[in-house]
Design an enzyme around this catalytic site. Structure first.
Site, PDB file in Angstrom:
ATOM      1  CD  GLU A  39      -2.743  -0.812   2.640  1.00 48.61           C
ATOM      2  OE1 GLU A  39      -2.385   0.018   3.501  1.00 48.61           O
ATOM      3  OE2 GLU A  39      -3.698  -1.567   2.794  1.00 48.61           O
ATOM      4  CB  SER A  41      -0.116   8.084   1.264  1.00 54.22           C
ATOM      5  OG  SER A  41       0.745   8.585   0.283  1.00 54.22           O
ATOM      6  CB  SER A  42      -1.720   7.753  -3.890  1.00 56.78           C
ATOM      7  OG  SER A  42      -2.594   7.800  -4.993  1.00 56.78           O
ATOM      8  CD  GLU A  50      -4.092 -11.608  -5.117  1.00 56.43           C
ATOM      9  OE1 GLU A  50      -3.510 -10.541  -4.805  1.00 56.43           O
ATOM     10  OE2 GLU A  50      -5.172 -11.964  -4.612  1.00 56.43           O
TER      11      GLU A  50
END
Ligand SMILES: [Zn+2]
Length: 129
Positions: A39, A41-42, A50
């Site tokens: 992940e 922040s955007s 996957e």
């Protein structure tokens, strides 16, 4: 495979959603490629485990006919299947008999389907013509 997934999932980077995923893509020659979700922040700039594994295999020269299966683990009580963005990538880049084997975190529950079973009516390049 469970022990490899359990070790790999510790590399998942999910500070916002706390949704941890590990993927190991297996090729027909036995070669494997790993991926975790990452992940940022955007949200759109992150990637799922996957596709991380699948795109790595492609970067190493592997092609659709080389892909056999993908093993998944989530830090969840129930096994989870790929999101719909990943399903599209798997439909486009893997053979119809490509297997998706998914485990819950403690490895006591597993589900297995082919990409054709998971996406019986896919959107494909044929729809673009
Ligand atoms: Zn996904």
């Amino acid at each position: 495979m469970l022990e490899k997934l359990r070790k790999l999932i510790e590399n998942s980077y999910s500070p916002v959603y706390k949704y941890y995923v590990a993927a190991i893509l297996e090729c027909t020659n036995g070669q494997t490629f790993t991926g975790v979700n990452v992940e940022t922040s955007s949200p759109a700039s992150g990637i799922c485990a996957e596709r991380n594994a699948l795109y790595s295999a492609i970067a190493h020269g592997y092609k659709k006919e080389d892909f056999k299966a993908i093993y998944l683990m989530n830090k969840t009580v129930e096994p989870c299947f790929p999101c719909f963005i990943c399903r599209q990538a798997l439909v486009d880049l893997c053979p119809e008999n490509f297997k998706i084997i998914t485990y819950n975190y403690d490895g006591t529950k597993t589900k297995e389907v082919t990409i054709k079973e998971l996406c019986p009516y896919p959107f494909s390049s044929e729809d673009l013509s």
